[in-house]
Design a protein around this motif. Structure first.
Motif, mmCIF file in Angstrom:
data_model
loop_
_atom_site.group_PDB
_atom_site.id
_atom_site.type_symbol
_atom_site.label_atom_id
_atom_site.label_comp_id
_atom_site.label_asym_id
_atom_site.label_seq_id
_atom_site.Cartn_x
_atom_site.Cartn_y
_atom_site.Cartn_z
ATOM 1 N N VAL A 40 10.335 9.704 -12.633
ATOM 2 C CA VAL A 40 10.699 8.665 -11.674
ATOM 3 C C VAL A 40 9.481 7.793 -11.359
ATOM 4 C CG1 VAL A 40 11.422 8.260 -9.277
ATOM 5 C CG2 VAL A 40 12.624 9.949 -10.689
ATOM 6 N N ILE A 41 8.349 8.409 -11.129
ATOM 7 C CA ILE A 41 7.126 7.654 -10.815
ATOM 8 C C ILE A 41 6.746 6.752 -11.979
ATOM 9 C CG2 ILE A 41 4.635 7.881 -10.420
ATOM 10 C CD1 ILE A 41 5.330 10.406 -8.737
ATOM 11 N N ASP A 42 6.763 7.296 -13.198
ATOM 12 C CA ASP A 42 6.433 6.482 -14.376
ATOM 13 C C ASP A 42 7.380 5.298 -14.503
ATOM 14 O OD1 ASP A 42 4.297 8.098 -15.015
ATOM 15 O OD2 ASP A 42 5.399 9.278 -16.517
ATOM 16 N N GLU A 43 8.671 5.512 -14.253
ATOM 17 C CA GLU A 43 9.662 4.430 -14.339
ATOM 18 C C GLU A 43 9.393 3.358 -13.290
ATOM 19 O OE1 GLU A 43 12.648 2.069 -15.585
ATOM 20 O OE2 GLU A 43 11.886 3.838 -16.617
ATOM 21 N N VAL A 44 9.122 3.762 -12.058
ATOM 22 C CA VAL A 44 8.857 2.790 -10.993
ATOM 23 C C VAL A 44 7.592 1.996 -11.299
ATOM 24 C CG1 VAL A 44 8.212 2.556 -8.554
ATOM 25 C CG2 VAL A 44 10.089 4.068 -9.204
ATOM 26 N N ILE A 45 6.549 2.660 -11.726
ATOM 27 C CA ILE A 45 5.293 1.964 -12.040
ATOM 28 C C ILE A 45 5.489 1.032 -13.223
ATOM 29 C CG2 ILE A 45 2.940 2.274 -12.920
ATOM 30 C CD1 ILE A 45 2.785 4.790 -11.149
ATOM 31 N N GLY A 46 6.216 1.509 -14.236
ATOM 32 C CA GLY A 46 6.446 0.689 -15.424
ATOM 33 C C GLY A 46 7.280 -0.546 -15.151
ATOM 34 N N SER A 47 8.163 -0.491 -14.178
ATOM 35 C CA SER A 47 9.051 -1.628 -13.921
ATOM 36 C C SER A 47 8.574 -2.520 -12.779
ATOM 37 C CB SER A 47 10.467 -1.122 -13.623
ATOM 38 O OG SER A 47 10.468 -0.339 -12.454
ATOM 39 N N ASN A 48 7.400 -2.266 -12.246
ATOM 40 C CA ASN A 48 6.861 -3.083 -11.160
ATOM 41 C C ASN A 48 5.429 -3.474 -11.465
ATOM 42 O OD1 ASN A 48 8.813 -3.039 -8.730
ATOM 43 N ND2 ASN A 48 8.832 -0.951 -9.486
ATOM 44 N N SER A 49 5.110 -4.740 -11.160
ATOM 45 C CA SER A 49 3.720 -5.152 -11.291
ATOM 46 C C SER A 49 2.978 -4.719 -10.032
ATOM 47 C CB SER A 49 3.628 -6.666 -11.476
ATOM 48 O OG SER A 49 4.083 -7.315 -10.311
ATOM 49 N N ASP A 50 1.661 -4.598 -10.149
ATOM 50 C CA ASP A 50 0.851 -4.162 -9.003
ATOM 51 C C ASP A 50 1.001 -5.078 -7.802
ATOM 52 O OD1 ASP A 50 -0.082 -1.966 -10.335
ATOM 53 O OD2 ASP A 50 -1.948 -2.919 -10.957
ATOM 54 N N ASP A 51 1.096 -6.399 -8.041
ATOM 55 C CA ASP A 51 1.164 -7.311 -6.912
ATOM 56 C C ASP A 51 2.550 -7.365 -6.278
ATOM 57 O OD1 ASP A 51 2.033 -8.446 -9.266
ATOM 58 O OD2 ASP A 51 1.521 -10.487 -8.662
ATOM 59 N N ALA A 52 3.549 -6.758 -6.912
ATOM 60 C CA ALA A 52 4.887 -6.752 -6.337
ATOM 61 C C ALA A 52 5.088 -5.597 -5.362
ATOM 62 C CB ALA A 52 5.938 -6.663 -7.441
ATOM 63 N N LEU A 53 4.233 -4.587 -5.445
ATOM 64 C CA LEU A 53 4.373 -3.432 -4.569
ATOM 65 C C LEU A 53 3.831 -3.757 -3.185
ATOM 66 C CD1 LEU A 53 3.269 -0.571 -6.970
ATOM 67 C CD2 LEU A 53 5.580 -1.122 -6.245
ATOM 68 N N PRO A 54 4.515 -3.348 -2.136
ATOM 69 C CA PRO A 54 4.018 -3.638 -0.779
ATOM 70 C C PRO A 54 2.787 -2.798 -0.472
ATOM 71 C CG PRO A 54 5.940 -2.215 -0.674
ATOM 72 C CD PRO A 54 5.762 -2.607 -2.125
ATOM 73 N N THR A 55 1.918 -3.352 0.345
ATOM 74 C CA THR A 55 0.769 -2.572 0.801
ATOM 75 C C THR A 55 1.144 -1.920 2.106
ATOM 76 O OG1 THR A 55 -0.132 -4.505 1.888
ATOM 77 C CG2 THR A 55 -0.934 -4.055 -0.329
ATOM 78 N N LEU A 56 0.892 -0.637 2.198
ATOM 79 C CA LEU A 56 1.266 0.130 3.376
ATOM 80 C C LEU A 56 0.031 0.686 4.043
ATOM 81 C CD1 LEU A 56 4.220 2.131 1.813
ATOM 82 C CD2 LEU A 56 4.367 0.078 3.205
ATOM 83 N N GLY A 57 0.107 0.899 5.339
ATOM 84 C CA GLY A 57 -0.964 1.571 6.070
ATOM 85 C C GLY A 57 -2.156 0.669 6.299
ATOM 86 N N ARG A 58 -3.253 1.285 6.727
ATOM 87 C CA ARG A 58 -4.462 0.553 7.054
ATOM 88 C C ARG A 58 -5.395 0.565 5.856
ATOM 89 N NH1 ARG A 58 -5.957 3.566 12.466
ATOM 90 N NH2 ARG A 58 -5.650 5.297 11.071
ATOM 91 N N SER A 59 -6.167 -0.450 5.720
ATOM 92 C CA SER A 59 -7.047 -0.579 4.560
ATOM 93 C C SER A 59 -8.412 0.037 4.831
ATOM 94 C CB SER A 59 -7.226 -2.052 4.205
ATOM 95 O OG SER A 59 -7.968 -2.705 5.212
ATOM 96 N N ALA A 60 -9.133 0.288 3.748
ATOM 97 C CA ALA A 60 -10.496 0.808 3.865
ATOM 98 C C ALA A 60 -11.397 -0.246 4.494
ATOM 99 C CB ALA A 60 -11.032 1.206 2.495
ATOM 100 N N GLU A 61 -11.038 -1.529 4.305
ATOM 101 C CA GLU A 61 -11.837 -2.602 4.890
ATOM 102 C C GLU A 61 -11.808 -2.560 6.407
ATOM 103 O OE1 GLU A 61 -9.875 -5.825 3.061
ATOM 104 O OE2 GLU A 61 -10.611 -5.296 1.083
ATOM 105 N N ALA A 62 -10.742 -1.972 6.964
ATOM 106 C CA ALA A 62 -10.638 -1.878 8.421
ATOM 107 C C ALA A 62 -11.423 -0.687 8.956
ATOM 108 C CB ALA A 62 -9.175 -1.761 8.833
ATOM 109 N N GLY A 63 -12.178 -0.008 8.099
ATOM 110 C CA GLY A 63 -13.002 1.111 8.525
ATOM 111 C C GLY A 63 -12.250 2.425 8.625
ATOM 112 N N CYS A 64 -11.114 2.519 7.971
ATOM 113 C CA CYS A 64 -10.298 3.728 8.040
ATOM 114 C C CYS A 64 -10.641 4.658 6.894
ATOM 115 C CB CYS A 64 -8.816 3.370 7.962
ATOM 116 S SG CYS A 64 -8.310 2.270 9.288
ATOM 117 N N ALA A 65 -10.458 5.928 7.121
ATOM 118 C CA ALA A 65 -10.664 6.901 6.059
ATOM 119 C C ALA A 65 -9.609 6.676 4.983
ATOM 120 C CB ALA A 65 -10.560 8.315 6.615
#
Length: 181
Positions: A40-65
């Motif tokens: 399932v993971i391989d199929e989802v990754i294969g059928s989606n480009s990196d920029d189409a996936l939503p970004t979730l949570g806080r980023s490392a730039e915000a100083g988060c672990a």
């Protein structure tokens, strides 16, 4: 012969019903749950480009672990960790993370709440020291030499305590801010 590369683990939480349905689907296809999830993971990754996936949570730039680790605690250790964390007014995960940070960096640090309490204690000691310094021990009627010397000694003790507490606060603040704790 080189050792085979270890695979990384992806974990998720779901309802018991969802897990049972997923297990049944895997069994019908003659796969383990892990093998089906990998497909399932391989199929989802294969059928989606990196920029189409939503970004979730806080980023490392915000100083988060950003590094996550899963711990398996021995029986009874979770309850003890919960108690210790509660005693320090922290969430268990934050408490355990602080312990690991202190250990791997070989520099004990205090939880932010305790550090603030210690900072306040340094302020109270400084205020007490100011009050002691206003007492004029020379030529004060009814004040013996022993009492005068005692007040001077108390002033020195309070000053030493304030300096020591302030040094601990400064060292802990530096270690949290610079990442060297």
């Amino acid at each position: 012969m080189p050792a085979p590369a270890r695979s990384a683990v992806i974990g998720t939480r779901s309802s018991r019903d969802t897990k049972a349905r997923f297990a049944a689907l895997a069994a019908r296809r003659g796969l383990t749950e892990s093998a089906l999830l990998a497909l399932v993971i391989d199929e989802v990754i294969g059928s989606n480009s990196d920029d189409a996936l939503p970004t979730l949570g806080r980023s490392a730039e915000a100083g988060c672990a950003t590094e996550r680790v899963t711990l398996r605690l021995r029986p009874g250790d979770r309850a003890l960790a919960d108690l210790r964390a509660a005693g320090r007014r922290m969430r268990t995960a934050s408490y355990l993370s602080m312990l690991v940070r202190s250990h791997v960096r070989a520099a004990p640090v205090m939880p932010p709440g305790e550090l603030e309490e210690l900072r306040c204690a340094a302020g109270l000691l400084a205020a007490l020291l100011r009050q002691l310094r206003t007492i004029d021990t020379s030529g004060r009627p009814g004040l013996t030499t022993i009492e005068s010397d005692l007040l001077i000694d108390i002033g020195h003790a309070v000053e030493s305590a304030r300096d020591a507490v302030a040094a601990v606060v400064r060292a802990n603040l530096r270690s949290w801010e610079t990442g060297h704790a």
